[in-house]
Design an enzyme around this catalytic site. Structure first.
Site, short mmCIF file in Angstrom:
data_model
loop_
_atom_site.label_atom_id
_atom_site.label_comp_id
_atom_site.label_asym_id
_atom_site.label_seq_id
_atom_site.Cartn_x
_atom_site.Cartn_y
_atom_site.Cartn_z
N ILE A 81 0.82 -1.22 0.00
CA ILE A 81 0.00 0.00 0.00
C ILE A 81 0.85 1.27 0.00
O ILE A 81 0.34 2.38 -0.03
CB ILE A 81 -0.96 0.03 1.22
CG1 ILE A 81 -0.18 -0.11 2.53
CG2 ILE A 81 -2.01 -1.05 1.08
CD1 ILE A 81 -1.06 0.01 3.78
N ASP A 196 11.39 15.12 9.07
CA ASP A 196 10.78 14.76 7.78
C ASP A 196 9.26 14.94 7.83
O ASP A 196 8.51 14.07 7.41
CB ASP A 196 11.14 13.32 7.40
CG ASP A 196 11.02 13.07 5.89
OD1 ASP A 196 10.99 14.06 5.12
OD2 ASP A 196 10.94 11.89 5.49
#
Length: 337
Positions: A81, A196
């Site tokens: 996914i 991030d």
């Protein structure tokens, strides 16, 4: 929820036009034909540990097994996914109770000496408990791979939501921003930097209930950091100039995420990384494109403050909830819905 400091009132004077100067984003970014936000690979300069980066050693939370088959005794590993630089993410079910999960499979060889990032992420997440940070469920290691199991986010990530809808309405963007702020405040209070923050790392466990994930670059801040890392579009100027940075780099990234939510594209775009970095370092933000016509001044003001070129002038994560654009919302009221 954290009580609001009265000193923030002075910090947020939205009538001030200071720091709002900028040039047209089209003139800055006229090399691209599309302003749609695009996924980018994460960059990590050098594999060795850097000065002032506090990493956990080998994680005691990771179970060492012989092969993937040992993991499959406990989990039914399904389709891919998602994909990262060194990993793939699979839809997974826990066999004992059918609980939906997400399993990240990491190839050790592809990490090229950076495996300590994985051990650090697992150990860090095993100690973190926050409503808007993804929960880790299990972690395994074979001779060649890691298998890390997380809670499942049924609505995917924020990137896909933005790509599908084009933009996010201000009230929903404010709620998402507040949730991210809550997670970052929790981390920063513990001297942890994420490094991030981006839409791909914000998972939706409900329609507008986000959880910060991917702590692969996170570390304890022991002093000024110098490693150039993160995802280019969301990197703060001080990360790129290599003059030392702090947890405030996450605040800049949050500002970029907010900009992307409201506009549907990034504030700085260029055909090559060097040009992109020059635009980021210049930090000239403008709101003169058609998409900003109906966006409130309060929202623009918050973006400008989050993306201040000087990290010292950016608000703390704990102060953002007191900004006039965010003030009508509280974490308690959101989580109770």
């Amino acid at each position: 929820m954290r009580s609001r400091s009265t000193s923030v009132t002075v910090l947020y004077n939205i009538n001030s036009k200071k720091d709002r100067k900028g040039v047209s984003l089209d003139r800055n970014n006229n090399f691209t034909t599309s302003r749609e936000v695009e996924k980018q690979p994460r960059m990590v300069h050098t594999s060795s540990r850097h000065v002032n980066e506090g990493f956990f050693g080998v994680s005691k939370w990771i179970q060492h097994v012989s092969t993937r088959l040992d993991v499959e005794k406990h989990y039914e590993i399904g389709a891919v996914i998602g994909k990262g630089n060194f990993s793939s993410v699979h839809f997974t079910r826990r066999k004992v109770d059918g609980t939906k999960c997400a399993l990240k499979q990491v190839e050790k060889r592809a990490m090229r000496g950076k495996c300590f990032f994985v051990d650090n992420e697992v150990e860090m997440l095993s100690l973190i408990h926050h409503d808007h940070i993804i929960s880790i469920m299990d972690a395994y290691s074979t001779q060649t791979e890691y298998f890390i199991v997380f809670e499942h986010a049924q609505y995917g990530d924020l990137y896909e939501t933005i790509r599908k809808n084009g933009r996010i309405d201000e009230p929903d963007a404010a709620i998402i921003t507040l949730q991210i702020t809550s997670a970052l405040g929790y981390l920063h209070d513990r001297n942890v930097v994420h490094r991030d923050v981006k839409p791909e790392n914000l998972l939706l466990v409900d329609k507008f209930n986000v959880k910060l994930c991917d702590f692969g670059l996170a570390c304890h801040v022991l002093g000024p950091l110098y490693r150039v890392c993160g995802t280019p579009t969301y990197c703060a100027p001080e990360v790129l100039t290599e003059k030392g940075y702090s947890t405030k780099c996450d605040i800049w990234s949050l500002g970029v995420v907010l900009y992307v939510m409201l506009a549907g594209y990034a504030p700085f775009r260029a055909p090559d990384q060097n040009r992109l970095f020059k635009l980021i370092i210049a930090a000239n933000i403008a709101f003169d494109m058609p998409e900003w016509k109906n966006i409130s001044l309060k929202a623009r003001d918050l973006i400008t403050r989050l993306m201040n070129k000087s990290e010292d002038r950016r608000p703390l994560a704990s102060q953002i909830a007191s900004h006039p654009w965010i003030l009508p919302y509280t974490i308690d009221s959101i989580d109770d819905e």
